[in-house]
Write a protein that holds these residues in place. Structure first.
Motif, PDB file in Angstrom:
ATOM      1  N   LEU A  30       0.823  -1.208   0.000  1.00  0.00           N
ATOM      2  CA  LEU A  30       0.000   0.000   0.000  1.00  0.00           C
ATOM      3  C   LEU A  30       0.854   1.253   0.000  1.00  0.00           C
ATOM      4  N   GLY A  31       0.291   2.323  -0.559  1.00  0.00           N
ATOM      5  CA  GLY A  31       0.990   3.602  -0.603  1.00  0.00           C
ATOM      6  C   GLY A  31       0.410   4.467  -1.698  1.00  0.00           C
ATOM      7  N   SER A  32       1.107   5.561  -2.015  1.00  0.00           N
ATOM      8  CA  SER A  32       0.625   6.445  -3.075  1.00  0.00           C
ATOM      9  C   SER A  32       0.588   5.723  -4.418  1.00  0.00           C
ATOM     10  N   ALA A  33       1.477   4.729  -4.599  1.00  0.00           N
ATOM     11  CA  ALA A  33       1.453   3.853  -5.772  1.00  0.00           C
ATOM     12  C   ALA A  33       1.256   2.429  -5.270  1.00  0.00           C
ATOM     13  N   ALA A  34       0.059   1.884  -5.446  1.00  0.00           N
ATOM     14  CA  ALA A  34      -0.248   0.550  -4.937  1.00  0.00           C
ATOM     15  C   ALA A  34       0.460  -0.516  -5.768  1.00  0.00           C
ATOM     16  N   LEU A  35       0.928  -1.562  -5.085  1.00  0.00           N
ATOM     17  CA  LEU A  35       1.598  -2.684  -5.728  1.00  0.00           C
ATOM     18  C   LEU A  35       0.841  -3.964  -5.395  1.00  0.00           C
ATOM     19  N   SER A  36       0.866  -4.918  -6.311  1.00  0.00           N
ATOM     20  CA  SER A  36       0.211  -6.198  -6.081  1.00  0.00           C
ATOM     21  C   SER A  36       1.182  -7.164  -5.409  1.00  0.00           C
ATOM     22  N   GLU A  58      14.142   0.065  -1.749  1.00  0.00           N
ATOM     23  CA  GLU A  58      14.826   1.264  -1.262  1.00  0.00           C
ATOM     24  C   GLU A  58      13.950   2.151  -0.394  1.00  0.00           C
ATOM     25  N   LEU A  59      12.636   2.047  -0.533  1.00  0.00           N
ATOM     26  CA  LEU A  59      11.758   2.947   0.213  1.00  0.00           C
ATOM     27  C   LEU A  59      10.883   2.221   1.226  1.00  0.00           C
ATOM     28  N   ARG A  60      10.060   1.286   0.775  1.00  0.00           N
ATOM     29  CA  ARG A  60       9.020   0.757   1.654  1.00  0.00           C
ATOM     30  C   ARG A  60       9.533  -0.279   2.647  1.00  0.00           C
ATOM     31  N   ILE A  61      10.379  -1.204   2.209  1.00  0.00           N
ATOM     32  CA  ILE A  61      10.878  -2.209   3.150  1.00  0.00           C
ATOM     33  C   ILE A  61      11.713  -1.568   4.261  1.00  0.00           C
ATOM     34  N   PRO A  62      12.688  -0.687   3.953  1.00  0.00           N
ATOM     35  CA  PRO A  62      13.427  -0.046   5.057  1.00  0.00           C
ATOM     36  C   PRO A  62      12.526   0.751   5.994  1.00  0.00           C
ATOM     37  N   ALA A 292       0.041   1.969  11.673  1.00  0.00           N
ATOM     38  CA  ALA A 292      -0.171   3.411  11.787  1.00  0.00           C
ATOM     39  C   ALA A 292       0.592   4.159  10.701  1.00  0.00           C
ATOM     40  N   ASP A 293       1.825   3.733  10.413  1.00  0.00           N
ATOM     41  CA  ASP A 293       2.609   4.395   9.359  1.00  0.00           C
ATOM     42  C   ASP A 293       1.991   4.141   7.989  1.00  0.00           C
ATOM     43  N   THR A 294       1.470   2.931   7.765  1.00  0.00           N
ATOM     44  CA  THR A 294       0.792   2.649   6.502  1.00  0.00           C
ATOM     45  C   THR A 294      -0.421   3.556   6.332  1.00  0.00           C
ATOM     46  N   LEU A 295      -1.163   3.746   7.419  1.00  0.00           N
ATOM     47  CA  LEU A 295      -2.317   4.647   7.388  1.00  0.00           C
ATOM     48  C   LEU A 295      -1.875   6.082   7.125  1.00  0.00           C
ATOM     49  N   ALA A 296      -0.762   6.500   7.738  1.00  0.00           N
ATOM     50  CA  ALA A 296      -0.265   7.863   7.544  1.00  0.00           C
ATOM     51  C   ALA A 296       0.156   8.106   6.101  1.00  0.00           C
ATOM     52  N   ARG A 297       0.617   7.053   5.418  1.00  0.00           N
ATOM     53  CA  ARG A 297       1.063   7.203   4.028  1.00  0.00           C
ATOM     54  C   ARG A 297      -0.079   7.150   3.024  1.00  0.00           C
ATOM     55  N   THR A 298      -1.211   6.586   3.407  1.00  0.00           N
ATOM     56  CA  THR A 298      -2.281   6.333   2.440  1.00  0.00           C
ATOM     57  C   THR A 298      -3.524   7.201   2.627  1.00  0.00           C
ATOM     58  N   ALA A 301      -2.819  10.347   0.470  1.00  0.00           N
ATOM     59  CA  ALA A 301      -1.778  10.153  -0.546  1.00  0.00           C
ATOM     60  C   ALA A 301      -2.061  11.043  -1.766  1.00  0.00           C
ATOM     61  N   PRO A 302      -1.012  11.629  -2.375  1.00  0.00           N
ATOM     62  CA  PRO A 302       0.421  11.381  -2.151  1.00  0.00           C
ATOM     63  C   PRO A 302       1.038  12.151  -0.982  1.00  0.00           C
ATOM     64  N   GLU A 303       0.256  12.983  -0.299  1.00  0.00           N
ATOM     65  CA  GLU A 303       0.777  13.638   0.893  1.00  0.00           C
ATOM     66  C   GLU A 303       0.848  12.635   2.035  1.00  0.00           C
ATOM     67  N   GLN A 304       1.691  12.950   3.043  1.00  0.00           N
ATOM     68  CA  GLN A 304       1.865  12.044   4.173  1.00  0.00           C
ATOM     69  C   GLN A 304       1.606  12.777   5.480  1.00  0.00           C
ATOM     70  N   LEU A 305       1.009  12.067   6.410  1.00  0.00           N
ATOM     71  CA  LEU A 305       0.792  12.592   7.755  1.00  0.00           C
ATOM     72  C   LEU A 305       1.921  12.139   8.671  1.00  0.00           C
ATOM     73  N   PRO A 306       2.242  12.906   9.712  1.00  0.00           N
ATOM     74  CA  PRO A 306       3.188  12.411  10.723  1.00  0.00           C
ATOM     75  C   PRO A 306       2.597  11.200  11.427  1.00  0.00           C
ATOM     76  N   VAL A 307       3.383  10.165  11.594  1.00  0.00           N
ATOM     77  CA  VAL A 307       2.863   8.938  12.196  1.00  0.00           C
ATOM     78  C   VAL A 307       2.476   9.161  13.653  1.00  0.00           C
ATOM     79  N   GLY A 308       3.107  10.144  14.318  1.00  0.00           N
ATOM     80  CA  GLY A 308       2.739  10.446  15.696  1.00  0.00           C
ATOM     81  C   GLY A 308       1.305  10.928  15.822  1.00  0.00           C
ATOM     82  N   VAL A 309       0.789  11.585  14.776  1.00  0.00           N
ATOM     83  CA  VAL A 309      -0.610  12.021  14.788  1.00  0.00           C
ATOM     84  C   VAL A 309      -1.536  10.815  14.765  1.00  0.00           C
TER      85      VAL A 309
END
Length: 327
Positions: A30-36, A58-62, A292-298, A301-309
């Motif tokens: 999940l994210g701004s560009a969904a992958l199967s 480089e982005l999602r797994i790390p 929570a971070d997945t929710l913050a990214r989606t 999207a494509p904007e992101q929320l701080p995960v602390g929120v």
């Protein structure tokens, strides 16, 4: 009798491991560009498009692994503080450890430092907060859990004032990044291995102390009567919580409620055996922050929320519900 006991310890952990793998897989797709799932499988097999390889490797797994590590660090630190104070309201943020770590990290950022120096400054701030809380709570006599908790709240408020002063005096171009980091930000978490290694190491070191922690949760007098060295164990708990909090703050900034809600919720479900609660906190805290971070990214999207929120929005009603049920 031994086999059922082992099963009772390992079965919940096995379920949490499976849930953790599912949460990590969900966060990668999940994210701004969904992958199967097929895209993920192709990349794991060494194939896939360059865009998919960049997004996943480089982005999602790390970022997902960093979120898992930070959630586990905060949940274990909260569980340790609640054992120390025998109070479900205790966590590193309430007791000032997070505030001290944040001040140390922000000071290093303002000085132009980076990398390991920011981590070292965060630990120095958390350890200084530890010394302040213990020293002020001890006074001329021995400290009590309520006295330590009140002292921690006051020290945390003091660190909050210092952070506000640092923000007011910071250059305007650095202010947005510092504010976003203080709200909890995993956008720049590219090296998840140090927090993951620390989480695993602390859990392995604390597992042999599970019986002592179980006795400690009943009170220092009973623990001392049963042969537990109370004062060294208390310092071990506080130092371990300081290291865990410092690493979490360095990796993702200030994220609240994970260390408060997760241990309390697990105790309602699994009981109060620290041999089970500590590894369960490492897994459940990681799952919570990954989701929570997945929710913050989606969410926007494509904007992101701080995960602390997100953790605050989820944590406040959850904790109030748990508090209501525990009446």
């Amino acid at each position: 009798m031994t086999i059922p006991r082992r099963r009772s310890l390992w079965l919940p952990l096995g379920v949490l491991v499976l849930l953790g793998l599912a949460a990590l897989l969900l966060s990668v797709t999940l994210g701004s560009a969904a992958l199967s799932l097929g895209d993920v499988w192709s990349v794991v097999g060494g194939e896939g498009s360059p865009l998919a390889r960049t997004l996943i490797l480089e982005l999602r797994i790390p970022r997902s692994l960093a979120a898992f590590a930070v959630g586990g660090l905060l949940a274990v630190a909260g569980a340790l503080m609640q054992v120390l104070l025998r109070n479900p309201l205790a966590d590193p943020y309430v007791l000032g450890l997070s505030g001290g770590a944040s001040v140390g990290a922000l000071a290093a950022m303002l000085a132009g430092l980076g990398g390991a120096l920011i981590s070292g400054s965060a630990f120095a701030g958390a350890f200084l907060s530890t010394l302040l809380v213990f020293g002020l709570a001890h006074g001329t006599g021995s400290w009590t859990p309520s006295r330590l908790l009140l002292t921690g709240v006051v020290v945390a408020a003091g660190w909050g004032a210092v952070i506000t002063l640092m923000l007011a005096l910071s250059p305007a171009e650095r202010l947005p990044g510092m504010l976003y980091w203080l709200m909890g930000d995993l956008s720049y978490s590219r090296t998840p291995w140090p927090p993951l290694a620390l989480l695993l190491l602390i859990c392995l070191l604390l597992m042999p102390l599970g019986r002592s922690l179980n006795v400690m949760a009943r009170g220092p007098l009973q623990a001392a009567a049963l042969g537990v060295k109370v004062r060294p164990l208390e310092w071990t708990i506080y130092l371990a919580a300081s290291v865990l909090t410092a690493m979490a703050v360095t990796t993702a900034g200030s994220i609240g409620f994970v260390g408060l809600v997760v241990p309390h919720m697990l105790r309602l479900v699994l009981g109060n055996d620290q041999r089970l609660i500590l590894p369960a906190c490492a897994l459940a805290g990681g799952i919570l922050l990954v989701l929570a971070d997945t929710l913050a990214r989606t969410l926007i999207a494509p904007e992101q929320l701080p995960v602390g929120v997100i953790t605050a929005l989820l944590g406040v009603p959850t904790f109030l519900f748990l508090l209501y049920r525990s009446r």
